[in-house]
Design a protein around this motif. Structure first.
Motif, mmCIF file in Angstrom:
data_model
loop_
_atom_site.group_PDB
_atom_site.id
_atom_site.type_symbol
_atom_site.label_atom_id
_atom_site.label_comp_id
_atom_site.label_asym_id
_atom_site.label_seq_id
_atom_site.Cartn_x
_atom_site.Cartn_y
_atom_site.Cartn_z
ATOM 1 N N PHE A 199 0.883 -1.234 -0.007
ATOM 2 C CA PHE A 199 0.090 -0.041 -0.094
ATOM 3 C C PHE A 199 0.768 1.339 0.187
ATOM 4 C CE2 PHE A 199 -1.982 3.487 2.644
ATOM 5 C CZ PHE A 199 -2.817 3.693 1.766
ATOM 6 N N ASN A 200 2.064 1.126 0.649
ATOM 7 C CA ASN A 200 2.960 2.410 0.920
ATOM 8 C C ASN A 200 3.472 2.627 -0.446
ATOM 9 O OD1 ASN A 200 3.523 3.842 3.666
ATOM 10 N ND2 ASN A 200 2.677 1.906 4.062
ATOM 11 N N LEU A 201 4.035 1.558 -1.107
ATOM 12 C CA LEU A 201 4.491 1.976 -2.595
ATOM 13 C C LEU A 201 3.412 2.387 -3.594
ATOM 14 C CD1 LEU A 201 6.117 -1.529 -3.575
ATOM 15 C CD2 LEU A 201 7.074 0.821 -3.919
ATOM 16 N N HIS A 243 3.666 -1.406 -9.487
ATOM 17 C CA HIS A 243 3.033 -2.045 -10.379
ATOM 18 C C HIS A 243 3.295 -3.679 -10.218
ATOM 19 C CE1 HIS A 243 0.557 0.912 -12.079
ATOM 20 N NE2 HIS A 243 1.545 1.645 -12.429
ATOM 21 N N ALA A 244 4.470 -3.918 -10.002
ATOM 22 C CA ALA A 244 5.080 -5.394 -10.003
ATOM 23 C C ALA A 244 4.503 -5.875 -8.723
ATOM 24 C CB ALA A 244 6.554 -5.372 -9.999
ATOM 25 N N PHE A 245 4.407 -5.165 -7.612
ATOM 26 C CA PHE A 245 4.116 -5.598 -6.266
ATOM 27 C C PHE A 245 2.596 -6.065 -6.504
ATOM 28 C CE2 PHE A 245 5.865 -5.248 -2.054
ATOM 29 C CZ PHE A 245 5.514 -6.486 -1.396
ATOM 30 N N ILE A 246 1.719 -5.235 -7.032
ATOM 31 C CA ILE A 246 0.306 -5.411 -7.190
ATOM 32 C C ILE A 246 0.194 -6.846 -8.039
ATOM 33 C CG2 ILE A 246 -1.683 -4.554 -8.378
ATOM 34 C CD1 ILE A 246 -0.958 -2.052 -7.411
ATOM 35 N N ARG A 247 1.031 -7.022 -9.310
ATOM 36 C CA ARG A 247 0.931 -8.062 -9.971
ATOM 37 C C ARG A 247 1.160 -9.215 -9.447
ATOM 38 N NH1 ARG A 247 2.653 -4.788 -14.303
ATOM 39 N NH2 ARG A 247 4.937 -5.095 -13.723
ATOM 40 N N THR A 277 -10.171 -6.957 -6.982
ATOM 41 C CA THR A 277 -9.044 -6.307 -7.423
ATOM 42 C C THR A 277 -8.389 -5.567 -6.297
ATOM 43 O OG1 THR A 277 -10.519 -4.129 -7.492
ATOM 44 C CG2 THR A 277 -10.585 -5.446 -9.212
ATOM 45 N N TYR A 278 -7.114 -5.133 -6.428
ATOM 46 C CA TYR A 278 -6.369 -4.455 -5.381
ATOM 47 C C TYR A 278 -7.053 -3.339 -4.667
ATOM 48 C CZ TYR A 278 -2.244 -3.151 -2.970
ATOM 49 O OH TYR A 278 -1.361 -2.467 -2.080
#
Lengths: 142, 142
Positions: A4-6, B11-15, B27-28
């Motif tokens: 979330f912080n990212l 974006h990478a972390f959410i993926r 969804t995120y």
DNA sequence: CCAAAATAAGTCGCGCACGACTTTATCACA
DNA sequence: TGTGATAAAGTCGTGCGCGACTTATTTTGG
């Protein structure tokens, strides 16, 4: 909540860029494309996507808009008819030069020390590497 | 390019989260809303937006979809007819509990040490604070 | 040499993000 | 007490971001 912080920091930072980019009639991803082409002109769509972490389904419409705005040209490679080579126009080169001023401008305004900037950058690059490793492991697992 | 690294890492972390969230039909951003409501139920749209750094024009349609999915309810406050109170349904509470498992699951898989996790988190929180300060100064300047 | 696999780019659909604006309700205060 | 300011939520339009799929071209193995 690291993620979330990212997420929040990324959006907040882009909001900081937005007023400067609006003056140049650019969105943030378009700004990234210009800078990448300024660094290395005449790239394929895939190469561009690899360096900017964007998929072709994001880039294709984006590049179409940038072509319409007269910033880049897209021509099929003659060696390999599958490839489309993206290159800066003269307008694009000028705009890219203006865009390249923005990050320094932001850095100055934000009042970050050179040191904490580089420290944060290093942390993020390390994090990205870790995420990529984890993503590849996940892909192997699936 | 601090900003680009934030953008790419986010974006990478959410993926990385996505496959886990898909199993929960989330969804995120919806995941973030569920966790926030799990922490503090019955929030107004504005409050939710403040903690998650989202605008009402993002939240309103998102909450509409979550209502349609049976995860939350939205009812006008009687004290202040402008406010809409968002609350978890029973389904939502169960889903939020499942969702709360995901971050730990990711952390385990990614193989990050407890220490580097907290160090990175601290760096990001500091960065967010700096960005917010810069944004407020920019607003004052305008 | 040719059919199957791989590769490059693009299309489609949906869900954010967000600027600009609208609607409705509460508040402030002359 | 009425009226302008303020605040809360929502609508609308545009541009990503990305999963799923399509099309066209090259590569490769039999």
């Amino acid at each position: 909540m690291l993620c979330f912080n990212l997420y929040a920091a990324s959006h907040a930072f882009i909001r900081l860029y937005t007023p400067h980019l609006e003056r140049l009639d650019l969105t943030y991803p378009q700004f990234l494309v210009l800078l990448s082409l300024r660094d290395q002109d005449r790239q394929g769509v895939g190469t561009l996507g690899a360096t900017l972490a964007m998929e072709t389904n994001t880039l294709s419409p984006l590049l179409k808009r940038m072509t319409a705005a007269g910033l880049v040209t897209r021509v099929r490679s003659q060696q390999d008819e599958r490839r489309v080579v993206v290159a800066l126009t003269e307008t694009g080169r000028v705009r890219a030069a203006q865009a390249a001023e923005v990050p320094g401008c932001i850095a100055r305004d934000s009042g970050m020390t050179e040191e904490s900037y580089h420290q944060t950058l290093k942390t993020l690059q390390l994090l990205r590497a870790q995420i990529d490793t984890a993503a590849q492991q996940a892909r192997r697992g699936a």
